[in-house]
Design an enzyme around this catalytic site. Structure first.
Site, PDB file in Angstrom:
ATOM      1  N   ALA A   1       0.801  -1.215   0.000  1.00  0.00           N
ATOM      2  CA  ALA A   1       0.000   0.000   0.000  1.00  0.00           C
ATOM      3  C   ALA A   1       0.838   1.271   0.000  1.00  0.00           C
ATOM      4  O   ALA A   1       0.344   2.331  -0.378  1.00  0.00           O
ATOM      5  CB  ALA A   1      -0.928  -0.005   1.212  1.00  0.00           C
TER       6      ALA A   1
ATOM      7  N   SER B   1       4.519   1.106  -0.942  1.00  0.00           N
ATOM      8  CA  SER B   1       5.645   0.988  -1.873  1.00  0.00           C
ATOM      9  C   SER B   1       5.585  -0.357  -2.574  1.00  0.00           C
ATOM     10  O   SER B   1       4.851  -1.256  -2.160  1.00  0.00           O
ATOM     11  CB  SER B   1       6.990   1.129  -1.134  1.00  0.00           C
ATOM     12  OG  SER B   1       7.189   0.050  -0.240  1.00  0.00           O
TER      13      SER B   1
ATOM     14  N   ASP C   1      -0.872 -10.371  -0.834  1.00  0.00           N
ATOM     15  CA  ASP C   1       0.473 -10.305  -0.263  1.00  0.00           C
ATOM     16  C   ASP C   1       0.604 -11.076   1.046  1.00  0.00           C
ATOM     17  O   ASP C   1       1.649 -11.675   1.311  1.00  0.00           O
ATOM     18  CB  ASP C   1       0.941  -8.856  -0.096  1.00  0.00           C
ATOM     19  CG  ASP C   1      -0.049  -7.946   0.609  1.00  0.00           C
ATOM     20  OD1 ASP C   1      -1.039  -8.460   1.183  1.00  0.00           O
ATOM     21  OD2 ASP C   1       0.166  -6.712   0.604  1.00  0.00           O
TER      22      ASP C   1
ATOM     23  N   ASN D   1      -6.615  -8.955  11.243  1.00  0.00           N
ATOM     24  CA  ASN D   1      -5.991  -7.733  10.738  1.00  0.00           C
ATOM     25  C   ASN D   1      -5.829  -6.746  11.885  1.00  0.00           C
ATOM     26  O   ASN D   1      -6.809  -6.392  12.548  1.00  0.00           O
ATOM     27  CB  ASN D   1      -6.860  -7.080   9.659  1.00  0.00           C
ATOM     28  CG  ASN D   1      -6.789  -7.791   8.344  1.00  0.00           C
ATOM     29  OD1 ASN D   1      -6.905  -9.009   8.303  1.00  0.00           O
ATOM     30  ND2 ASN D   1      -6.616  -7.056   7.272  1.00  0.00           N
TER      31      ASN D   1
ATOM     32  N   GLN E   1       4.181   4.732  10.280  1.00  0.00           N
ATOM     33  CA  GLN E   1       4.454   5.412   9.011  1.00  0.00           C
ATOM     34  C   GLN E   1       3.867   6.818   9.030  1.00  0.00           C
ATOM     35  O   GLN E   1       4.508   7.785   8.593  1.00  0.00           O
ATOM     36  CB  GLN E   1       3.892   4.599   7.851  1.00  0.00           C
ATOM     37  CG  GLN E   1       4.628   3.302   7.571  1.00  0.00           C
ATOM     38  CD  GLN E   1       3.863   2.367   6.646  1.00  0.00           C
ATOM     39  OE1 GLN E   1       2.755   2.686   6.193  1.00  0.00           O
ATOM     40  NE2 GLN E   1       4.416   1.199   6.385  1.00  0.00           N
TER      41      GLN E   1
ATOM     42  N   GLY F   1       8.836  -6.293   6.549  1.00  0.00           N
ATOM     43  CA  GLY F   1       9.701  -5.200   6.979  1.00  0.00           C
ATOM     44  C   GLY F   1       9.766  -5.031   8.482  1.00  0.00           C
ATOM     45  O   GLY F   1      10.806  -4.666   9.029  1.00  0.00           O
TER      46      GLY F   1
END
Length: 478
Positions: A12, A14, A241, A300, A308, A413
Site C-alpha cells: 500500500a 511501496s 500479499d 488484521n 508510518q 519489513g
C-alpha cells in the site's frame, strides 16, 4: 544456476521488483532490481490508487531485471487485497480504482442489516471473512449506490493484481487468495457464492472462475515483450500479499503463529479447514484463502501504518523525515525513561485520521492514560500497543483453534524492528523468530519455483528459506 524468476510485490505504500534464483547449493538468492512508491490520491471525491502509474512501475521492474542481466523466465505479481477494477465489454476500466481507506463504505453494513438483506452473522457463516468496513462486498454495495451505471456496464471484475496480470498477458482470471478477501467467496466451496451475490444485488456474471496459485496464465503479450525486451511466463503466486508472506515463514513445527508485519499486521496461523463459528465471528478472525487450498486464519491489526503516519508528521524544518532507526531509538529512550501507555491498535479511529499523532494522544487521554508529548513517546505507544495486541490475538486464537502456540514467526519489513520484536516476545511470553524481511516477495518466488520444478513442494521451499536467510531468535524477558 537455476532459472531466474521475478516477483513484483506491491504494497500500500511501496512496491519492489525482486529477482530470485537458487544457487548450486540450493540456497535462495534475491536481487532487488527496482523499487517505487505507492499511495492513495484524491480523485473525484474519493481516495484512489494510480493504477496507470502502478502498471508503468511493473513494466519498469521487468525492464530493469533484463537490463541488469537478470532476465526472468517467469513473473508473478502480488498486492494488497480487497480493492478492484471493473472492465466493460471492450476491456476498458470503468471509473476509478477506489482504495480501501476511502469513506464510501461507511454505514453499508448497517444498511444491509436494517433492510434485512444480510446480517453480518449470516455473512460470516458463509464466507468466514472478518468484518472490516472496507470489505469488497461493502465497496461494491457502495459503488452500486453511487454509480449503478458502472456495474450495469461491467463485463469483468478484477482485483488489482488480476488487472495487472491481464495487462501483462491478456488473460482475465480471479486468483483464489485475493478473491477470498472480497467476502464473496464461500469458505468451504472456495468459489463465488452466487446466492450471496444475489442477496447483495450484484451481477454474478462479472465474476470469473476462481484460479488457484501455481497455475500459468500464459506468456507476456507481444507488445509487452517488445517493450521490456524479453518474453516470460506469467504465473499466479498467492496474489494476496499476506498469502505470499505466510508461505515464506520457515516454521519449526505445526504450532507456530505467523505474523506478516508491514503496513498492516496480519497475525494468524495455517489451518486445513475454516473456523466460522459465532465465537470466531465475535472475535473478528478471518479465514482467507491460502496456497494449496489451505486457510490463513488470522486477524488484521492496524500495523506499521500507524508509525508510518507518525514518521511523516515528524518532518524536520528542512522537510527531511526521521529514519526508522531514529524512531526506534526514540521509542527505546522513552521506554527506558518509564513512559507507559497503550491504545487499541484495532480501533478504526486509526484507519485514516487527519493526524495520527493527535489521534494517538487523544486515545491515550480518552483512556485516562499518560499522554505522549514527544515523538519518541508516541512511537513507544504505537510499538507497545502493537505488541499488546499481538499477545491478545495469540491468546484468542489459542482458544478458538484449541492450539497452544510455541512461537511467533515474523516476516516482512517489521521483522527488522528489534524493539518491536522484543516487545512482542515479552507480551506474548513466547520466542519470536524474526525474518526474512522480504517475506512477501519470497512467498511469491517460491510458488514460481515450485511451478518450474526447481523446488519440490512447500516444505522444501521453507527449508531452503531457513537455510538461506538469517532468522533472529528473540526470547522473552522482563
Amino acid at each position: 544456476m537455476a532459472s531466474r524468476h521475478l516477483a513484483i510485490d506491491i504494497g500500500a505504500s511501496s512496491g519492489r521488483a525482486i529477482v530470485g534464483e537458487l544457487d548450486e547449493q540450493g540456497r535462495l538468492r534475491l536481487t532487488e532490481v527496482h523499487r517505487f512508491e505507492n499511495g492513495l490520491l484524491r480523485r473525484n471525491g474519493h481516495l484512489c490508487w494510480d493504477i496507470d502509474a502502478l502498471w508503468e512501475s511493473v513494466l519498469h521492474g521487468l525492464t530493469a531485471a533484463h537490463e541488469q542481466g537478470l532476465t526472468p523466465t517467469t513473473v508473478g505479481i502480488d498486492t494488497w487485497g480487497v480493492d478492484f477494477v471493473l472492465l466493460d465489454a471492450q476491456d476498458r476500466r470503468l471509473g476509478d480504482a477506489v482504495g480501501y481507506r476511502d469513506a464510501r463504505t461507511q454505514g453499508v453494513r448497517e444498511e444491509l442489516e436494517r433492510t434485512g438483506a444480510l446480517t453480518f452473522q449470516e455473512h460470516y457463516a458463509r464466507t468466514g471473512i472478518q468484518y472490516q468496513p472496507f470489505n469488497t462486498a461493502y465497496q461494491l454495495c457502495a459503488l452500486k449506490r453511487e454509480h449503478l451505471e458502472q456495474l450495469a456496464a461491467a463485463h469483468a471484475f478484477l482485483m488489482v493484481p488480476d488487472y495487472l496480470n491481464f495487462l501483462l498477458c491478456g488473460e482475465k482470471a480471479n486468483e483464489y487468495t485475493n478473491a477470498s478477501t472480497t467476502a464473496l467467496v464461500g469458505a468451504t466451496s472456495r468459489d463465488w457464492d452466487r446466492e450471496l451475490l444475489g442477496r447483495l444485488g450484484l451481477p454474478a456474471d462479472i465474476f470469473l472462475p476462481v484460479r488457484m496459485p501455481g497455475c500459468s496464465l500464459g506468456h507476456l503479450r507481444p507488445d509487452v515483450a517488445r517493450r521490456v525486451g524479453f518474453d516470460a511466463e506469467v504465473v499466479l503466486p498467492a496474489t494476496h500479499d499476506t498469502g505470499s508472506a505466510f508461505l515464506a515463514v520457515p516454521t519449526r513445527d505445526d504450532h507456530a503463529a505467523f505474523l506478516s508485519s508491514g503496513t498492516w499486521s496480519l497475525l494468524g496461523t495455517e489451518l486445513a479447514a475454516p473456523v466460522t463459528t459465532p465465537s470466531s465471528a465475535a472475535a473478528n478472525f478471518t479465514n482467507e484463502g491460502g496456497y494449496q487450498a489451505r486457510y490463513r486464519y488470522l486477524k488484521n491489526i492496524m500495523g506499521l501504518w500507524m508509525i508510518q503516519c507518525v514518521r511523516h508528521e515528524s518532518a524536520r524544518p528542512d522537510g527531511t523525515l526521521p529514519s526508522w532507526g531514529e524512531l526506534v531509538s526514540a521509542a527505546e529512550f522513552a521506554h527506558r525513561q518509564g513512559f507507559r501507555a497503550l491504545v487499541d491498535a484495532e480501533d478504526t479511529r486509526f484507519l485514516s485520521p487527519r493526524s495520527m499523532v493527535a489521534e494517538v494522544r487523544a486515545a491515550c487521554s480518552d483512556a485516562g492514560q499518560p499522554v505522549p508529548a514527544t515523538t519518541g513517546e508516541v512511537a513507544c505507544v504505537v510499538y507497545d500497543s502493537l505488541a499488546a495486541d499481538y499477545a491478545r490475538t495469540v491468546h484468542q486464537m489459542e482458544g478458538l483453534t484449541d492450539t497452544s502456540f510455541t512461537s511467533v514467526n515474523i516476516v516482512g519489513g517489521g521483522s527488522a524492528n528489534a524493539y518491536l520484536n522484543q516487545a512482542t516476545a515479552n507480551a506474548c511470553n513466547l520466542p519470536v523468530y524474526a525474518g526474512p524481511t522480504e517475506g512477501t516477495a519470497l512467498g511469491n518466488l517460491i510458488v514460481q519455483m515450485i511451478h518450474a520444478g526447481e523446488l519440490e513442494d512447500l516444505a522444501s521451499a521453507r527449508a531452503a528459506i531457513a537455510s538461506s536467510f538469517d532468522i533472529k531468535e528473540v526470547l522473552p524477558h522482563e
